[in-house]
Scaffold this motif. Sequence first.
Motif, PDB file in Angstrom:
ATOM      1  N   VAL A 290      18.319   6.993   1.264  1.00 41.20           N
ATOM      2  CA  VAL A 290      18.296   6.635   2.687  1.00 41.20           C
ATOM      3  C   VAL A 290      16.870   6.542   3.203  1.00 41.20           C
ATOM      4  O   VAL A 290      16.496   5.570   3.877  1.00 41.20           O
ATOM      5  CB  VAL A 290      19.104   7.661   3.514  1.00 41.20           C
ATOM      6  N   ILE A 291      16.037   7.544   2.891  1.00 42.46           N
ATOM      7  CA  ILE A 291      14.665   7.552   3.417  1.00 42.46           C
ATOM      8  C   ILE A 291      13.868   6.386   2.862  1.00 42.46           C
ATOM      9  O   ILE A 291      13.171   5.681   3.605  1.00 42.46           O
ATOM     10  CB  ILE A 291      13.983   8.889   3.090  1.00 42.46           C
ATOM     11  N   ALA A 292      13.946   6.179   1.557  1.00 40.58           N
ATOM     12  CA  ALA A 292      13.179   5.089   0.945  1.00 40.58           C
ATOM     13  C   ALA A 292      13.582   3.740   1.523  1.00 40.58           C
ATOM     14  O   ALA A 292      12.733   2.868   1.751  1.00 40.58           O
ATOM     15  CB  ALA A 292      13.370   5.100  -0.569  1.00 40.58           C
ATOM     16  N   SER A 293      14.857   3.558   1.811  1.00 39.56           N
ATOM     17  CA  SER A 293      15.322   2.263   2.311  1.00 39.56           C
ATOM     18  C   SER A 293      14.841   1.998   3.732  1.00 39.56           C
ATOM     19  O   SER A 293      14.483   0.868   4.068  1.00 39.56           O
ATOM     20  CB  SER A 293      16.849   2.178   2.249  1.00 39.56           C
ATOM     21  N   VAL A 294      14.800   3.027   4.593  1.00 38.84           N
ATOM     22  CA  VAL A 294      14.392   2.793   5.977  1.00 38.84           C
ATOM     23  C   VAL A 294      12.875   2.672   6.112  1.00 38.84           C
ATOM     24  O   VAL A 294      12.377   1.950   6.983  1.00 38.84           O
ATOM     25  CB  VAL A 294      14.920   3.897   6.924  1.00 38.84           C
ATOM     26  N   VAL A 295      12.130   3.356   5.245  1.00 38.62           N
ATOM     27  CA  VAL A 295      10.671   3.315   5.351  1.00 38.62           C
ATOM     28  C   VAL A 295      10.101   2.058   4.702  1.00 38.62           C
ATOM     29  O   VAL A 295       9.064   1.545   5.117  1.00 38.62           O
ATOM     30  CB  VAL A 295      10.044   4.580   4.719  1.00 38.62           C
ATOM     31  N   ARG A 296      10.809   1.559   3.698  1.00 33.78           N
ATOM     32  CA  ARG A 296      10.306   0.394   2.969  1.00 33.78           C
ATOM     33  C   ARG A 296       9.988  -0.764   3.905  1.00 33.78           C
ATOM     34  O   ARG A 296       8.981  -1.463   3.740  1.00 33.78           O
ATOM     35  CB  ARG A 296      11.334  -0.031   1.916  1.00 33.78           C
ATOM     36  N   GLY A 297      10.821  -0.972   4.908  1.00 29.55           N
ATOM     37  CA  GLY A 297      10.587  -2.071   5.826  1.00 29.55           C
ATOM     38  C   GLY A 297       9.478  -1.801   6.815  1.00 29.55           C
ATOM     39  O   GLY A 297       8.857  -2.732   7.339  1.00 29.55           O
ATOM     40  N   ALA A 298       9.185  -0.518   7.067  1.00 25.02           N
ATOM     41  CA  ALA A 298       8.164  -0.172   8.066  1.00 25.02           C
ATOM     42  C   ALA A 298       6.761  -0.246   7.499  1.00 25.02           C
ATOM     43  O   ALA A 298       5.807  -0.535   8.223  1.00 25.02           O
ATOM     44  CB  ALA A 298       8.432   1.230   8.615  1.00 25.02           C
ATOM     45  N   ILE A 299       6.612   0.019   6.201  1.00 24.59           N
ATOM     46  CA  ILE A 299       5.280   0.003   5.581  1.00 24.59           C
ATOM     47  C   ILE A 299       5.208  -1.176   4.637  1.00 24.59           C
ATOM     48  O   ILE A 299       5.816  -1.196   3.566  1.00 24.59           O
ATOM     49  CB  ILE A 299       5.023   1.316   4.821  1.00 24.59           C
ATOM     50  N   ALA A 300       4.425  -2.167   5.038  1.00 23.01           N
ATOM     51  CA  ALA A 300       4.328  -3.392   4.249  1.00 23.01           C
ATOM     52  C   ALA A 300       3.162  -3.365   3.271  1.00 23.01           C
ATOM     53  O   ALA A 300       3.041  -4.238   2.429  1.00 23.01           O
ATOM     54  CB  ALA A 300       4.182  -4.598   5.178  1.00 23.01           C
ATOM     55  N   PHE A 301       2.292  -2.361   3.383  1.00 21.24           N
ATOM     56  CA  PHE A 301       1.113  -2.309   2.523  1.00 21.24           C
ATOM     57  C   PHE A 301       1.512  -2.045   1.074  1.00 21.24           C
ATOM     58  O   PHE A 301       2.358  -1.210   0.794  1.00 21.24           O
ATOM     59  CB  PHE A 301       0.165  -1.194   2.990  1.00 21.24           C
TER      60      PHE A 301
END
Length: 313
Positions: A290-301
């Motif tokens: 869950v955490i990896a999926s929601v953060v992946r879109g927020a951090i594009a670097f």
Amino acid sequence: MTITQLQYVLAVAEHRNFTLAAEKSFVTQPTLSMQVQKLEDELDVLIFDRGKKPISITEVGKKIVAQAKNIVAEAERIKDIVDQQKGFIGGDFSLGIIPTVMPTLLPMFLQNFLNRYPKVNLTIREQNTDEMIRNLQDGHLDAGIAATPLEIEFLKERPLYYEPFVGYVPKTHRLANQTELGTEDLEIDDVLLLQDGHCFRDGVINLCKSVGGNTGDNFQIESGSFETLVNLSNEGLGMTLLPFLNTLELDESKKQNLRHFKAPSPAREISLIYHKSELKIQIIEALKEVIASVVRGAIAFQDVKIISPLNKN
């Protein structure tokens, strides 16, 4: 000898007080004392020296306590095996999160996780890294979210995301006219830091050391929050560095003062950490997903250089 007796022994060993151990174990003090005494009689040894205050553990008691931790953990694993076989994801789960991550990450994933796994009774505690490590070792936390690598023998680390450092440079600062920052631009005497005890502070100091800066021993202004550091920067007291997720909620006027680093950007690795015994691993895996999926879109670097939180030269 029973698992319950061993659990009571562990409670007394932790709290060094029978009354407090009983309270934390949700039993009466006479019940707990009787069971511990019964185990000592069965083994024909004293586990605790009751003549001292606080209660101390005898030499043989220390060995018994160490083995009791293993036995209790393995007993709990049986329920885990059954839960995994049934595909059940639920039950009590305690999660520690470091202070520099909790305010930004928790709102991003918590409701999503609770919606997907309503049978998990999640308890979340804000803790610094040292406290989290102790609680994971003692079994008071099931998992934690912290900056890694930590290189702790009994812990496993599962990276969740890599969060770039971002410079906050006020208009009056010497670097204000630069569109991008290089690590060579940093001078530790010019960077406002979090107060001691925050791993992000150690990461910034290690970053400055890596480019030949001093140790920052003469640094004067420190704070417990990024918001305060931003406000101090706006008062002309220096620049500061922020984790990328902390920049998302800044108002537009403050975002104009943000400066990203040239690739590869310095970054911190944020991981899910847990005991190598892997108790409640099915919930740990669910959290990671869950955490990896929601953060992946927020951090594009993508092009980043990981800065260790360990205070190494």
